[in-house]
Design a protein around this motif. Sequence first.
Motif, PDB file in Angstrom:
ATOM      1  N   ASN A 117      -5.893   7.474 -12.443  1.00 53.92           N
ATOM      2  CA  ASN A 117      -5.224   9.212 -12.605  1.00 53.92           C
ATOM      3  C   ASN A 117      -5.220   9.687 -13.589  1.00 53.92           C
ATOM      4  N   LEU A 139       0.845  -1.402  -0.080  1.00 57.74           N
ATOM      5  CA  LEU A 139      -0.295  -0.363  -0.163  1.00 57.74           C
ATOM      6  C   LEU A 139       1.214   1.425   0.023  1.00 57.74           C
ATOM      7  N   ILE A 140       1.988   0.900   0.800  1.00 54.17           N
ATOM      8  CA  ILE A 140       2.797   2.943   0.854  1.00 54.17           C
ATOM      9  C   ILE A 140       3.064   2.647  -0.407  1.00 54.17           C
ATOM     10  N   MET A 148       2.321   1.893  -3.478  1.00 56.27           N
ATOM     11  CA  MET A 148       1.536   1.822  -4.660  1.00 56.27           C
ATOM     12  C   MET A 148       0.969   3.126  -4.540  1.00 56.27           C
ATOM     13  N   SER A 149       1.016   4.213  -3.239  1.00 58.85           N
ATOM     14  CA  SER A 149       1.049   5.468  -3.256  1.00 58.85           C
ATOM     15  C   SER A 149       1.919   6.119  -3.540  1.00 58.85           C
ATOM     16  N   ILE A 159       2.318   6.568  -7.080  1.00 65.91           N
ATOM     17  CA  ILE A 159       0.820   7.518  -7.778  1.00 65.91           C
ATOM     18  C   ILE A 159       1.717   8.737  -7.485  1.00 65.91           C
ATOM     19  N   VAL A 160       1.784   9.473  -6.254  1.00 63.72           N
ATOM     20  CA  VAL A 160       2.501  10.549  -5.755  1.00 63.72           C
ATOM     21  C   VAL A 160       3.493  10.881  -6.969  1.00 63.72           C
ATOM     22  N   TYR A 195      -5.080   1.584 -11.166  1.00 67.47           N
ATOM     23  CA  TYR A 195      -4.850   3.583 -10.368  1.00 67.47           C
ATOM     24  C   TYR A 195      -4.726   3.946 -11.249  1.00 67.47           C
TER      25      TYR A 195
END
Length: 94
Positions: free
Chosen positions: A75, A6-7, A9-10, A13-14, A71
């Motif tokens: 975006n 999850l980290i 993936m975030s 994305i960032v 994802y």
Amino acid sequence: MTNFFLILMSFFIVIANIIGFISYKKKKNLYFAAFIILLLAVLFGAIGGALAVFIIRDAFAIFYGLQLGQYLIVNSVIVFFIAILVTVIKKFRN
């Protein structure tokens, strides 16, 4: 293990959005920024999938990369719709 992905993936994305913002600042074109984010979706999806396969050591871990790519594609579609909205607003103002 789930928290790590999850980290990651975030983080992807960032990073994709930051690179898209930098490309927008250079070219002054929102469509180009959306395209860059779309290309980064493929790249980061492949990196995330390969990383998941190496960490989990299961063939089905490649689907993590596909989920991450999904994802990032959503975006880039959001950025593309924002670009269309900005273009329409500019046309109506003129």
